[in-house]
Design a protein around this motif. Sequence first.
Motif: not given
Length: 557
Positions: A496-503
């Motif tokens: 499981v790959l997760k890419i997250a930002d708080q933009g």
Amino acid sequence: MTNHDPHVQELLTLKIIAETLNQSNDLTLMLGTVLEKLLELTGLQAGWIFLTDRRMNYERVADRGLPPGLLHDNKAPMCSGTCWCLDRFWDNRLNNAVNILNCKRLEDAVSRGWGDTQGITHHATVPLRSGDRKFGVLNVASPFKTHFSNEELALLQAVAFQIGSAVDRMRLYAAERRRAELFARLGDYSRSLGMAVSAGTEPGRLSELALRLVGEHFEWPFAALLETTGDELILQAVHAQGRTTLPYARLPLQAANWLREAARARRPAVATPEQASELAGRRELRGLAPARLSIAQAVPIPLAGLAPGSMLVIGNDAMGRAEEPVDNEVLEALAEHIAMAFESARLEEHRRELARLAERNRLARDLHDSVCQMLFSLSMTAKGVESLLKGSQPDAALQSVGDMQALSQSALKEMRALIMQLRPAGLEAGLVTALQVYGEKLKLRVHAEVTDVCELPRHVEEALWRIGQEALNNVSKHAGTADAMVSLRIEARQAVLKIADQGRGIAKKKRPAEGAPSFGMATMRERAEALGGRFALASVYRGGTTVEAAIPLPANE
């Protein structure tokens, strides 16, 4: 038999026999109990039941009260050879209860000195049947009894019909239960084969894999994938004796006429016991097939993904037992699943080729739109410098040289970015590390988190790399923030790959309509689903965006 109230006795006998027949689903136990009850109610001393499905293939399934001469050597006289009652049954000359037959087995016991027959020299024989189906014979006898009355024969005939109906019912029940079990195994087989295809199994290895899984999910001692070409059969794959091989041996089609007929007519075929035994004994199959087969069946495989004339052949050895061939519907369904797997593998190969072509076209566009344009500008600027130098304008020429240097640096940067997409530097150090490096190239601060990660299969790692790459591109272009979080974990046999930002997230009015995702998002989803995985995107306006891709891992990873 007793003569007291014969009609009442007959009805009582039939009633007790019917009740006994309904007390068990174990055929051998039921027949033994019924025979014992029959002898008890009729006053006869000895009885035995043979079940048979073809000439010289029979089984003694029950006996009671046998004399010592028939008990010789662990009842060997009852288990081998032939006799007049079975000969008449096989020749279709035994259709009703026969008053008296001399017993060859008893005569052999006397002539060979096997033991006392206790005055039993004859027996009555009754065929066991249900409708048009015949199953065997019931024999009963008593010392010095050489005649059965018509009433006695009628009672034995009625009992035999009851036994035949019970045998038919129990065999149908056993066949349906076996059929249901085979379809359940077929479901497991289909899932295993589908997962292997989704995981990227090469079409060249699919024959071996399909047969190996047949061996794992079914109990057939022999299975083979055949292809008919001209007057030959080509053995593409064989599973026997616990191993799967790819012999590519050639077998003359004339050596197995039943297979030739199945290939020509494109319909299932069942070999005779002689044909099955001949197939196992072929020189070309020596060391590949079991030494003995008594049952063999062939079913054509639909043409999808396979050569015309492809067939699945299975074989079994009943070891003297009366055993029915496998239901044709089961075999045809199995053949269809194998055909679909080959077709899926072929389509997957085409999809990958199209993906490669699409990737090349995208890189060609990127090269044209970035590097080629810069190199064209560099070339034009170089011509301008030449003119400036000829016109004695050194200051302007120096400024143009600076522009050339900036253009060449930009072109070099763009070229490195494209090369990175083709073969990411540092991927050998791990997926997360490669994504961090890529993010830094995009001027992002990538915060990494790794949990329970093992070495990933190449196709899984490459798919997750492409997905992560696209997700980081989106952060760089649209998120309005330089911080991104990348996490990789292994859970429930999947990566499981997760890419997250708080933009800034995606405004609702700017989100793609359902069913019409953006090109980048569609590509990420297709990459995950092509390997049997899933893709999810969650975004909150001014609260950030999260992309998650999960791809199943092969069982041996």
